[in-house]
Design a protein around this motif. Structure first.
Motif, PDB file in Angstrom:
ATOM      1  N   LEU A 169      35.768  31.651  44.622  1.00 53.81           N
ATOM      2  CA  LEU A 169      36.261  31.192  43.320  1.00 53.81           C
ATOM      3  C   LEU A 169      37.469  31.990  42.851  1.00 53.81           C
ATOM      4  CD1 LEU A 169      33.015  30.666  41.188  1.00 53.81           C
ATOM      5  CD2 LEU A 169      34.465  28.949  42.265  1.00 53.81           C
ATOM      6  N   GLU A 170      37.597  33.193  43.390  1.00 54.82           N
ATOM      7  CA  GLU A 170      38.679  34.068  42.940  1.00 54.82           C
ATOM      8  C   GLU A 170      39.127  34.912  44.127  1.00 54.82           C
ATOM      9  OE1 GLU A 170      41.362  35.031  41.524  1.00 54.82           O
ATOM     10  OE2 GLU A 170      40.615  34.542  39.530  1.00 54.82           O
ATOM     11  N   ALA A 171      40.310  35.513  44.005  1.00 57.03           N
ATOM     12  CA  ALA A 171      40.844  36.304  45.119  1.00 57.03           C
ATOM     13  C   ALA A 171      41.675  37.448  44.579  1.00 57.03           C
ATOM     14  CB  ALA A 171      41.702  35.414  46.013  1.00 57.03           C
ATOM     15  N   LEU A 172      41.890  38.423  45.449  1.00 59.04           N
ATOM     16  CA  LEU A 172      42.769  39.542  45.111  1.00 59.04           C
ATOM     17  C   LEU A 172      44.084  39.379  45.844  1.00 59.04           C
ATOM     18  CD1 LEU A 172      40.372  42.639  45.433  1.00 59.04           C
ATOM     19  CD2 LEU A 172      41.186  41.541  43.327  1.00 59.04           C
ATOM     20  N   THR A 173      45.162  39.773  45.179  1.00 58.85           N
ATOM     21  CA  THR A 173      46.456  39.820  45.848  1.00 58.85           C
ATOM     22  C   THR A 173      46.740  41.260  46.270  1.00 58.85           C
ATOM     23  OG1 THR A 173      47.608  40.126  43.742  1.00 58.85           O
ATOM     24  CG2 THR A 173      47.415  37.884  44.554  1.00 58.85           C
ATOM     25  N   VAL A 174      47.526  41.358  47.351  1.00 54.49           N
ATOM     26  CA  VAL A 174      47.874  42.651  47.922  1.00 54.49           C
ATOM     27  C   VAL A 174      49.394  42.634  48.066  1.00 54.49           C
ATOM     28  CG1 VAL A 174      47.589  44.099  49.975  1.00 54.49           C
ATOM     29  CG2 VAL A 174      45.669  42.722  49.161  1.00 54.49           C
ATOM     30  N   ASN A 175      50.067  43.703  47.680  1.00 54.31           N
ATOM     31  CA  ASN A 175      51.542  43.672  47.757  1.00 54.31           C
ATOM     32  C   ASN A 175      52.043  44.009  49.164  1.00 54.31           C
ATOM     33  OD1 ASN A 175      51.659  46.461  48.004  1.00 54.31           O
ATOM     34  ND2 ASN A 175      52.294  46.830  45.900  1.00 54.31           N
TER      35      ASN A 175
END
Ligand code: PLP
Length: 287
Positions: A169-175
């Motif tokens: 349902l949700e995710a993390l972004t990584v730079n």
């Protein structure tokens, strides 16, 4: 529903803007999402400050003074007789022509929508959320700084779609340096050995109002909190992980990329912060 549109409260059907609006043509504009809890507009002033800072950053003139904007929001909430709900403030560059140049847009369009809030089902607050990391990155500060809450949310839209494709349902972004930034519309925290960590916003995250509320709560509760860069690995081996946002409040994360976080249950510090957060939301803000 009564929608605020450029100084007037109009019906949903009348609340329309031109196809020449640069918010529509180019995502040229800014917005805010704000919660109302039992008549209290949570941290309205922090949201207004962020709104005016976003406007300044993109050289957009909001055609209302700060207090006039506050009044417009309060008036819209009252007109809709909402005790609890969600407010969306949208300021677009306004009507122009097909060229990019916003100097052909004489006046920004100001829109305030107050509506019911769409929440994560309560089971996720009790049992936690399984999330993933995704390839999409939020813009680097060298281009459009992610601290500007601009109408250009294609990155966040992609994060949502990539999460959904991975069954989350949700995710993390990584730079691009490999540091964890945030979720599609939430900030991220981890807990390790009793200490709380959140990434500095310069890595590529919005400076969330809920993030600040949680940082304030950590201080009041005597929980050591550090803003520091961390990687996916740090998240995988954390004792607890949670997301914060206007809509999500504080949502426990129990799995990231197939790695169980801590015991695989919402952690005790996360639960404490959620319950304290739910106490303060009616105490901080304006009516
Ligand atoms: N990160 C992004 C990209 C967001 O759009 C949001 C917004 O709502 C947040 C984080 C969380 O910020 P806030 O707590 O102010 O809702």
């Amino acid at each position: 529903r009564k929608i605020y549109l450029n100084g007037r409260l109009v019906s949903k059907e009348q609340a329309v803007v031109s196809v020449f609006d640069h918010g529509f043509l180019y995502g040229d504009g800014i917005f805010e999402g704000i919660r109302i809890y039992d008549g209290v507009i949570f941290r309205l002033d922090e949201h207004l400050v962020r709104l005016y800072e976003s406007a300044k950053s993109i050289l957009l003139t909001i055609p209302l003074e700060y207090e006039e904007m506050a009044d417009a929001i309060i008036e819209t909430v009252r007109a809709n007789q909402l005790e609890s709900g969600y407010i969306r403030v949208v300021i677009s560059r306004g009507d122009g022509d097909l060229g990019l140049d916003p100097r052909n847009c004489p006046r920004a369009n100001v829109i305030v929508i107050a509506d019911v809030v769409r929440l994560f089902p309560e089971e996720f607050y009790e049992n936690g959320l399984r999330i993933v990391t995704v390839p999409t990155q939020r813009n680097s500060p060298a281009s459009m700084n992610p601290q500007v809450k601009s109408l250009n949310y294609l990155n966040s839209v992609m994060v949502k779609l990539e999460a959904a494709r991975a069954g989350a349902l949700e995710a993390l972004t990584v730079n691009s340096q490999g540091y964890v930034c945030e979720g599609s519309g939430d900030n991220v925290f981890i807990v390790k050995r009793g200490k709380v960590y959140t990434p500095p916003t310069y890595l590529g995250a919005l400076d969330g109002i809920t993030r600040h509320a949680i940082m304030d709560l950590c201080e009041e509760m005597g929980l050591p909190l550090t803003e520091t860069p961390f990687t996916r690995h740090d998240v995988y081996v954390a004792d607890e992980c949670f997301l914060t946002g206007t809509a999500a409040e504080v949502i426990p994360v129990i799995e990231v990329d197939g790695r169980e976080i801590g015991s695989g249950q919402p952690g005790p510090i996360t639960q404490q912060l959620l319950s304290e957060f739910r106490k303060i939301v009616r105490q901080q803000g304006r009516r």
